[in-house]
Motif scaffolding. Structure first.
Motif, PDB file in Angstrom:
ATOM      1  N   GLU A   1      -4.478  -3.924  21.305  1.00 27.83           N
ATOM      2  CA  GLU A   1      -4.982  -3.060  20.239  1.00 27.83           C
ATOM      3  C   GLU A   1      -6.514  -3.151  20.175  1.00 27.83           C
ATOM      4  OE1 GLU A   1      -2.816  -1.147  18.885  1.00 27.83           O
ATOM      5  OE2 GLU A   1      -4.414  -0.153  17.760  1.00 27.83           O
ATOM      6  N   ALA A   2      -7.031  -4.380  20.259  1.00 30.25           N
ATOM      7  CA  ALA A   2      -8.480  -4.579  20.203  1.00 30.25           C
ATOM      8  C   ALA A   2      -9.147  -3.903  21.395  1.00 30.25           C
ATOM      9  CB  ALA A   2      -8.807  -6.067  20.183  1.00 30.25           C
ATOM     10  N   ALA A   3      -8.512  -4.014  22.569  1.00 28.31           N
ATOM     11  CA  ALA A   3      -9.076  -3.382  23.768  1.00 28.31           C
ATOM     12  C   ALA A   3      -9.104  -1.863  23.594  1.00 28.31           C
ATOM     13  CB  ALA A   3      -8.264  -3.761  24.995  1.00 28.31           C
ATOM     14  N   ARG A   4      -8.043  -1.320  22.967  1.00 25.79           N
ATOM     15  CA  ARG A   4      -8.004   0.128  22.781  1.00 25.79           C
ATOM     16  C   ARG A   4      -9.113   0.584  21.833  1.00 25.79           C
ATOM     17  NH1 ARG A   4      -2.481   2.800  20.954  1.00 25.79           N
ATOM     18  NH2 ARG A   4      -1.880   0.755  21.728  1.00 25.79           N
ATOM     19  N   MET A   5      -9.308  -0.188  20.746  1.00 22.85           N
ATOM     20  CA  MET A   5     -10.392   0.123  19.800  1.00 22.85           C
ATOM     21  C   MET A   5     -11.735   0.098  20.515  1.00 22.85           C
ATOM     22  SD  MET A   5      -9.112   0.391  16.728  1.00 22.85           S
ATOM     23  CE  MET A   5      -7.522   0.129  16.018  1.00 22.85           C
ATOM     24  N   ALA A   6     -11.911  -0.940  21.352  1.00 27.32           N
ATOM     25  CA  ALA A   6     -13.179  -1.108  22.064  1.00 27.32           C
ATOM     26  C   ALA A   6     -13.409   0.089  22.988  1.00 27.32           C
ATOM     27  CB  ALA A   6     -13.160  -2.402  22.862  1.00 27.32           C
ATOM     28  N   LEU A   7     -12.361   0.494  23.712  1.00 29.33           N
ATOM     29  CA  LEU A   7     -12.493   1.629  24.627  1.00 29.33           C
ATOM     30  C   LEU A   7     -12.884   2.882  23.848  1.00 29.33           C
ATOM     31  CD1 LEU A   7      -9.669   1.428  27.295  1.00 29.33           C
ATOM     32  CD2 LEU A   7     -12.145   1.412  27.608  1.00 29.33           C
ATOM     33  N   ARG A   8     -12.257   3.067  22.675  1.00 26.74           N
ATOM     34  CA  ARG A   8     -12.583   4.252  21.872  1.00 26.74           C
ATOM     35  C   ARG A   8     -14.040   4.262  21.488  1.00 26.74           C
ATOM     36  NH1 ARG A   8      -7.651   5.721  17.953  1.00 26.74           N
ATOM     37  NH2 ARG A   8      -6.195   6.009  19.643  1.00 26.74           N
ATOM     38  N   SER A   9     -14.538   3.088  21.070  1.00 28.35           N
ATOM     39  CA  SER A   9     -15.925   3.095  20.612  1.00 28.35           C
ATOM     40  C   SER A   9     -16.871   3.240  21.803  1.00 28.35           C
ATOM     41  CB  SER A   9     -16.220   1.863  19.763  1.00 28.35           C
ATOM     42  OG  SER A   9     -16.901   0.898  20.506  1.00 28.35           O
ATOM     43  N   MET A  10     -16.465   2.720  22.987  1.00 23.34           N
ATOM     44  CA  MET A  10     -17.286   2.917  24.186  1.00 23.34           C
ATOM     45  C   MET A  10     -17.324   4.395  24.558  1.00 23.34           C
ATOM     46  SD  MET A  10     -16.021  -0.345  26.389  1.00 23.34           S
ATOM     47  CE  MET A  10     -16.590   0.186  27.989  1.00 23.34           C
ATOM     48  N   LEU A  11     -16.161   5.051  24.470  1.00 31.23           N
ATOM     49  CA  LEU A  11     -16.094   6.471  24.847  1.00 31.23           C
ATOM     50  C   LEU A  11     -16.848   7.345  23.842  1.00 31.23           C
ATOM     51  CD1 LEU A  11     -12.447   6.787  26.174  1.00 31.23           C
ATOM     52  CD2 LEU A  11     -14.576   6.851  27.461  1.00 31.23           C
ATOM     53  N   ALA A  12     -16.892   6.863  22.587  1.00 26.66           N
ATOM     54  CA  ALA A  12     -17.594   7.630  21.566  1.00 26.66           C
ATOM     55  C   ALA A  12     -19.101   7.646  21.814  1.00 26.66           C
ATOM     56  CB  ALA A  12     -17.289   7.072  20.182  1.00 26.66           C
ATOM     57  N   HIS A  13     -19.589   6.615  22.527  1.00 30.29           N
ATOM     58  CA  HIS A  13     -21.027   6.556  22.852  1.00 30.29           C
ATOM     59  C   HIS A  13     -21.171   6.411  24.358  1.00 30.29           C
ATOM     60  CE1 HIS A  13     -21.814   5.805  18.590  1.00 30.29           C
ATOM     61  NE2 HIS A  13     -20.812   4.954  18.646  1.00 30.29           N
ATOM     62  N   ARG A  14     -20.707   7.400  25.110  1.00 31.96           N
ATOM     63  CA  ARG A  14     -20.663   7.264  26.569  1.00 31.96           C
ATOM     64  C   ARG A  14     -22.012   6.944  27.203  1.00 31.96           C
ATOM     65  NH1 ARG A  14     -16.075  11.618  27.526  1.00 31.96           N
ATOM     66  NH2 ARG A  14     -16.047  11.349  25.296  1.00 31.96           N
ATOM     67  N   LEU A  15     -23.021   7.749  26.862  1.00 36.04           N
ATOM     68  CA  LEU A  15     -24.323   7.596  27.504  1.00 36.04           C
ATOM     69  C   LEU A  15     -24.920   6.234  27.163  1.00 36.04           C
ATOM     70  CD1 LEU A  15     -26.491   8.893  29.237  1.00 36.04           C
ATOM     71  CD2 LEU A  15     -27.562   9.729  27.154  1.00 36.04           C
ATOM     72  N   ARG A  16     -24.813   5.893  25.870  1.00 39.62           N
ATOM     73  CA  ARG A  16     -25.373   4.617  25.419  1.00 39.62           C
ATOM     74  C   ARG A  16     -24.701   3.464  26.144  1.00 39.62           C
ATOM     75  NH1 ARG A  16     -25.228   3.242  19.120  1.00 39.62           N
ATOM     76  NH2 ARG A  16     -23.342   2.065  19.540  1.00 39.62           N
ATOM     77  N   THR A  17     -23.384   3.534  26.269  1.00 44.54           N
ATOM     78  CA  THR A  17     -22.650   2.468  26.951  1.00 44.54           C
ATOM     79  C   THR A  17     -23.104   2.353  28.403  1.00 44.54           C
ATOM     80  OG1 THR A  17     -20.787   3.032  25.550  1.00 44.54           O
ATOM     81  CG2 THR A  17     -20.339   1.585  27.397  1.00 44.54           C
ATOM     82  N   LEU A  18     -23.257   3.501  29.053  1.00 45.39           N
ATOM     83  CA  LEU A  18     -23.656   3.500  30.469  1.00 45.39           C
ATOM     84  C   LEU A  18     -25.047   2.889  30.636  1.00 45.39           C
ATOM     85  CD1 LEU A  18     -22.385   4.559  33.123  1.00 45.39           C
ATOM     86  CD2 LEU A  18     -23.963   6.479  32.943  1.00 45.39           C
ATOM     87  N   LEU A  19     -25.965   3.283  29.750  1.00 45.25           N
ATOM     88  CA  LEU A  19     -27.327   2.744  29.840  1.00 45.25           C
ATOM     89  C   LEU A  19     -27.315   1.235  29.588  1.00 45.25           C
ATOM     90  CD1 LEU A  19     -29.375   5.544  28.064  1.00 45.25           C
ATOM     91  CD2 LEU A  19     -29.269   5.018  30.495  1.00 45.25           C
ATOM     92  N   THR A  20     -26.455   0.823  28.649  1.00 47.62           N
ATOM     93  CA  THR A  20     -26.355  -0.606  28.358  1.00 47.62           C
ATOM     94  C   THR A  20     -25.895  -1.376  29.589  1.00 47.62           C
ATOM     95  OG1 THR A  20     -25.682   0.010  26.156  1.00 47.62           O
ATOM     96  CG2 THR A  20     -25.323  -2.271  26.784  1.00 47.62           C
ATOM     97  N   MET A  21     -24.977  -0.741  30.335  1.00 46.74           N
ATOM     98  CA  MET A  21     -24.404  -1.415  31.502  1.00 46.74           C
ATOM     99  C   MET A  21     -25.387  -1.514  32.664  1.00 46.74           C
ATOM    100  SD  MET A  21     -20.848   0.537  31.919  1.00 46.74           S
ATOM    101  CE  MET A  21     -19.572   0.545  30.705  1.00 46.74           C
TER     102      MET A  21
END
Ligand code: ADP
Ligand code: MG
Length: 647
Positions: free
Chosen positions: A259-279
């Protein structure tokens, strides 16, 4: 007399502010029994919400005692209060406090996630609750796709998810139109009839009229308490004890993680560009490490195969004490005679004397600076050199000082447009006929175009010196190299009357190559480590921002009964997932570099092996854990009330 369901005794709540201590709840004592329907009324700012938050274990009194089912809450740890919120209370807020990125069903089911109910069961129950509240059709809608009244009914369903024996509603109709408000109040009345204890804060006198008991608050004090305090105690107690508590199941832990992983994925997908830049830092670091390791392995394999091809039995004799010996230029003792003498020894397979120099070459109107190597006719055998076209010169041609040459791949492309064999190239002033082209090989081909000519011609007609740069000796395969090396050394020492030379064997050459590739790997790994740390700091930064942005969400999770470790785990998993995804992308990047280099045939092949890839992925996960911990802990330690109050 049996202990009350809820009991406040001399409860005060003070806030510290710049102007000193402000007491907003003063010496409140109340007894609330199971099955009561209570309305709390009073002017704005009188302390109603403060009282509700204390009743719901979201807040603690600064003085006095509060008992739930006879158990004092003062000494309870945050997670014990969370358990009370999860198992006994259901909160309904004026502004719904639904989670925007979850569907109605998922919002309703949220408290059960923290109670450890498996997904199938909690979804079924959430849908049944929505059904009874007339929202069966809306179960997949997001809160933004629902009207205010519908959202408030979703939040009523959520308050009942884990039983909701005590429903606390703080101005539930405050943001609703009259009709929707009536509907919500009807639902609360129905809950009371079913045996729930219902406590409502309201401004609406008509609503208060429905309640069996009305508590009036002014300026932090209870100023009136009217009504039947013993409303339907028997049915109430019967129902209140019917909390469908879920004992922690075996699979619950895994389910919680998922469940926690699913929540995390949702929030990552909600900020796709930001997540990618962070990575990005992680991607670059991992890609660099994996590529360099593969490159080193590829180079190592290549050198290994060439050394094997050439045989471990090749020795190279140089003048001087070691490379860089300043006397080596003056040492005139290593001569062609030495080579001839060594060639005659029984344990020697073949020998090539070597001398060379840098010479300007010209062919037609093409010019190139070439390295001319004067060598013996046996060089291909001694060095394991292979010809791509034509032939190597013979002993007869060497003896006759013939002007013939064999070019390497670089010289062939630098000096000739077509087939070089049969053409004549001018080396310095000497015209040389090209009779062969050697195949490319990492060991023998350097950066400069190279032309091999008989050492006799090089010495007499090109370089004007008899001095050899080295002698390459191939020992017979059936003779041990170390014994041959010792014997060769003794032989030469006798001829020279002293040891003015040194001998390198294939093993030492291999070691030298490995050393340089290892140094390079260490260097790039250090750079990659810096990139990874910088990437980790980037992840920490974004996680801190993410926690800040989601303070209210964290407040809601805490209100429905999330433990501190649930929040910690959720944010840690998000950080790890970001880093791990970065690691996977980095590995993919490294693989595409490998594919690209093999498509463009850039010389050294990349040799990927599972170990460095796994280590890189493990490292990126560890970075997520390490750098995600501080933000996750700061999220877990938020105070529920302050979190809920944030905008
Ligand atoms: P009500 O719900 O009756 O309108 P509240 O319980 O929300 O009132 O607030 C009671 C009083 O406590 C108000 O005067 C408010 O300004 C004060 N108060 C509430 N929260 C805080 C806080 N975190 N810090 C300082 N004062 C607060
Ligand atoms: Mg209020």
């Amino acid at each position: 007399m049996a202990s009350a369901l809820l009991e406040l005794h001399g409860v005060s709540r003070a806030y510290r502010s710049a102007a000193g201590e402000v007491v907003v709840l003063k010496d409140v004592s109340l007894r609330i029994d199971a099955g009561e329907f209570i309305a709390i009324i009073g002017p704005s700012g009188s302390g109603k919400s403060t009282l509700m938050n204390i009743l719901g274990c979201l807040d603690r009194p600064t003085a006095g005692s509060y008992r739930v089912n006879g158990v004092a809450t003062e000494q309870m740890l945050p997670d014990e209060l969370a358990r009370l919120r999860r198992e006994h209370f259901g909160f309904i807020f004026q502004r719904y406090n639904l989670m925007e990125n979850l569907s109605a069903t998922e919002n309703v089911a949220l408290p059960a996630v923290y109670a450890g109910v498996d997904e199938a069961r909690r979804t079924l129950r959430a849908q049944a609750l929505l059904e009874t509240l007339g929202l069966g059709e809306r179960s997949t809608n997001r809160p933004s796709q629902l009207s205010g009244g519908q959202q408030q009914r979703v939040s009523i369903a959520r308050s009942l998810m884990n039983g909701g024996a005590i429903v606390l509603a703080d101005e539930p109709t405050g943001a609703l139109d009259h009709a929707s408000g009536q509907q919500v109040m009807a639902e609360l009345k129905r809950l009371h009839e079913q045996g729930h204890t219902v406590i409502v804060v309201t401004h609406d006198a008509s609503i208060a009229a429905h309640a069996g008991r009305v508590i009036e608050i002014a300026d932090g004090r209870v100023v009136a308490d009217r009504g039947d305090q013993c409303a339907a105690p028997d049915t109430g107690v019967a129902h209140a004890s019917r909390i469908p508590t879920q004992p922690a199941e075996r699979g619950a832990r895994l389910d919680g993680l998922r469940e926690a992983a699913r929540m995390a994925l949702r929030s990552m997908l909600a900020h796709r560009l930001r997540t990618l830049l962070t990575m990005l830092g992680i991607i670059i670091g991992v890609a660099a490490v994996v590529t360099v390791v593969a490159l080193g392995k590829g180079a190592q394999a290549q050198v290994e195969s060439q050394i094997n091809e050439l045989g471990a039995s090749t020795l190279e004799i140089f003048p001087g004490a070691d490379f860089g010996d300043p006397r080596s230029a003056e040492i005139e003792t290593l001569v062609v005679g030495d080579a001839d003498h060594l060639a005659a020894l029984s344990y020697v397979d073949s020998v090539s004397p070597n001398l060379g120099g840098s010479v300007a070459a010209q062919q037609g109107n093409r010019r190139a600076n070439t390295q001319v190597l004067g060598v013996g006719a046996d060089l291909p055998r001694v060095r394991g050199l292979r010809l791509k076209a034509g032939r190597f010169f013979t002993d007869a041609e060497v003896d006759a000082h013939r002007a013939v040459g064999v070019v390497d791949q670089k010289a062939a492309t630098a000096l000739f447009s077509g087939n070089p064999i049969g053409s004549t190239v001018l080396l310095g002033g000497m015209p040389v006929e090209v009779i062969g082209v050697v195949a490319a090989s990492a060991l023998t081909s350097g950066a400069t175009p190279t032309v091999y000519v008989p050492y006799t011609s090089a010495a007499s007609r090109l370089l004007g010196s008899q001095r050899l740069e080295s002698i390459t000796v191939r020992v017979r395969d059936d003779v041990p190299t170390t014994a041959a090396e010792a014997s060769l050394a003794a032989e030469l020492q006798r001829r020279h009357g002293g040891r003015d030379f040194f001998i390198y064997n294939a093993d030492q050459i291999r070691k030298a190559v490995m050393n340089s590739s290892r140094t390079m790997a260490a260097l790039v790994s250090a750079i990659a480590a810096v990139a990874l740390v910088v990437g980790g700091v980037g992840v920490m930064n974004i996680m801190l921002v993410s926690v800040k942005e989601r303070v209210r969400e964290i407040g809601v999770r805490l209100a429905v009964g999330a433990r501190q470790r649930d929040i910690l785990r959720q944010f840690l998993i998000e950080a790890v997932l970001i880093c791990l995804s970065g690691g996977v992308l980095g590995v993919a990047l490294a693989f595409s570099v490998g594919v690209l280099s093999s498509v463009l045939s850039l010389g050294v092949p990349l040799l990927f092996s599972p170990a460095p890839v796994l280590v890189a992925l493990a490292c990126s996960s560890a970075i997520g854990l390490g750098f995600g911990y501080f933000p996750a802990r700061s999220a877990a330690q938020l105070d529920p009330i302050q979190a809920l109050a944030s905008e």
